[in-house]
Design a protein around this motif. Structure first.
Motif, PDB file in Angstrom:
ATOM      1  N   MET A   1       0.813  -1.183   0.000  1.00  0.00           N
ATOM      2  CA  MET A   1       0.000   0.000   0.000  1.00  0.00           C
ATOM      3  C   MET A   1       0.860   1.252   0.000  1.00  0.00           C
ATOM      4  N   GLY A   2       1.661   1.444   1.004  1.00  0.00           N
ATOM      5  CA  GLY A   2       2.500   2.622   1.067  1.00  0.00           C
ATOM      6  C   GLY A   2       1.936   3.694   1.975  1.00  0.00           C
ATOM      7  N   GLN A   3       2.746   4.704   2.194  1.00  0.00           N
ATOM      8  CA  GLN A   3       2.330   5.822   3.018  1.00  0.00           C
ATOM      9  C   GLN A   3       2.038   7.019   2.123  1.00  0.00           C
ATOM     10  N   VAL A  24      -2.797  14.747  -2.654  1.00  0.00           N
ATOM     11  CA  VAL A  24      -2.399  13.519  -1.963  1.00  0.00           C
ATOM     12  C   VAL A  24      -1.266  12.895  -2.761  1.00  0.00           C
ATOM     13  N   ARG A  25      -0.158  12.675  -2.091  1.00  0.00           N
ATOM     14  CA  ARG A  25       1.019  12.113  -2.764  1.00  0.00           C
ATOM     15  C   ARG A  25       1.479  10.859  -2.023  1.00  0.00           C
ATOM     16  N   ARG A  26       1.778   9.831  -2.782  1.00  0.00           N
ATOM     17  CA  ARG A  26       2.316   8.594  -2.209  1.00  0.00           C
ATOM     18  C   ARG A  26       3.809   8.794  -1.961  1.00  0.00           C
ATOM     19  N   ILE A  27       4.278   8.426  -0.778  1.00  0.00           N
ATOM     20  CA  ILE A  27       5.678   8.653  -0.416  1.00  0.00           C
ATOM     21  C   ILE A  27       6.608   7.724  -1.180  1.00  0.00           C
ATOM     22  N   GLN A  28       6.286   6.439  -1.214  1.00  0.00           N
ATOM     23  CA  GLN A  28       7.163   5.466  -1.868  1.00  0.00           C
ATOM     24  C   GLN A  28       6.394   4.682  -2.921  1.00  0.00           C
ATOM     25  N   GLY A  29       7.052   4.410  -4.011  1.00  0.00           N
ATOM     26  CA  GLY A  29       6.482   3.535  -5.019  1.00  0.00           C
ATOM     27  C   GLY A  29       5.473   4.182  -5.949  1.00  0.00           C
ATOM     28  N   PHE A  59      -9.837  10.571   2.753  1.00  0.00           N
ATOM     29  CA  PHE A  59     -10.741   9.721   1.977  1.00  0.00           C
ATOM     30  C   PHE A  59     -10.111   9.271   0.661  1.00  0.00           C
ATOM     31  N   GLN A  60      -9.139   9.999   0.163  1.00  0.00           N
ATOM     32  CA  GLN A  60      -8.487   9.672  -1.108  1.00  0.00           C
ATOM     33  C   GLN A  60      -7.376   8.634  -0.947  1.00  0.00           C
ATOM     34  N   THR A  61      -6.982   8.332   0.289  1.00  0.00           N
ATOM     35  CA  THR A  61      -5.935   7.327   0.513  1.00  0.00           C
ATOM     36  C   THR A  61      -6.567   5.971   0.742  1.00  0.00           C
ATOM     37  N   PRO A  62      -5.946   4.916   0.253  1.00  0.00           N
ATOM     38  CA  PRO A  62      -6.514   3.574   0.457  1.00  0.00           C
ATOM     39  C   PRO A  62      -6.462   3.164   1.927  1.00  0.00           C
ATOM     40  N   MET A  63      -7.505   2.552   2.379  1.00  0.00           N
ATOM     41  CA  MET A  63      -7.559   2.055   3.756  1.00  0.00           C
ATOM     42  C   MET A  63      -6.899   0.676   3.802  1.00  0.00           C
ATOM     43  N   PRO A  64      -6.136   0.411   4.877  1.00  0.00           N
ATOM     44  CA  PRO A  64      -5.542  -0.925   4.996  1.00  0.00           C
ATOM     45  C   PRO A  64      -6.629  -1.979   5.179  1.00  0.00           C
ATOM     46  N   THR A  65      -6.380  -3.139   4.653  1.00  0.00           N
ATOM     47  CA  THR A  65      -7.347  -4.223   4.792  1.00  0.00           C
ATOM     48  C   THR A  65      -7.097  -4.960   6.107  1.00  0.00           C
ATOM     49  N   ALA A  66      -8.144  -5.477   6.668  1.00  0.00           N
ATOM     50  CA  ALA A  66      -8.037  -6.229   7.923  1.00  0.00           C
ATOM     51  C   ALA A  66      -7.437  -7.608   7.637  1.00  0.00           C
ATOM     52  N   ALA A  67      -6.629  -8.066   8.554  1.00  0.00           N
ATOM     53  CA  ALA A  67      -6.028  -9.398   8.410  1.00  0.00           C
ATOM     54  C   ALA A  67      -7.103 -10.461   8.627  1.00  0.00           C
ATOM     55  N   ALA A  68      -7.086 -11.481   7.811  1.00  0.00           N
ATOM     56  CA  ALA A  68      -8.050 -12.580   7.961  1.00  0.00           C
ATOM     57  C   ALA A  68      -7.602 -13.500   9.101  1.00  0.00           C
ATOM     58  N   PHE A  69      -8.559 -13.939   9.870  1.00  0.00           N
ATOM     59  CA  PHE A  69      -8.233 -14.840  10.987  1.00  0.00           C
ATOM     60  C   PHE A  69      -8.592 -16.244  10.652  1.00  0.00           C
TER      61      PHE A  69
END
Length: 69
Positions: A1-3, A24-29, A59-69
């Protein structure tokens, strides 16, 4: 994802109100060019416009997905 970096902008209008804009700018990648968003609504204070700009930037940045258990 990135920051991401959210860069709000609050330019004033001719009538003394303020607009909300954000980049909104992505720091890496990323490709290096920011996504920009300018809102049509005007605000009576610079602080109100800044709060809306930052919120819309989040709102323009992607939200991290939850880890599946």
């Amino acid at each position: 994802m990135g920051q991401y970096v959210v860069l709000p902008s609050t330019p004033s209008t001719d009538c003394g109100r303020f607009r909300a804009a954000v980049a909104v700018r992505r720091i890496q990648g990323g490709d290096g060019s920011p996504r920009t968003l300018a809102l049509d609504k005007t605000f009576s204070s610079r602080e109100a416009a800044k709060i809306i700009a930052v919120t819309q930037g989040w709102f323009q940045t992607p939200m991290p997905t939850a880890a599946a258990f």
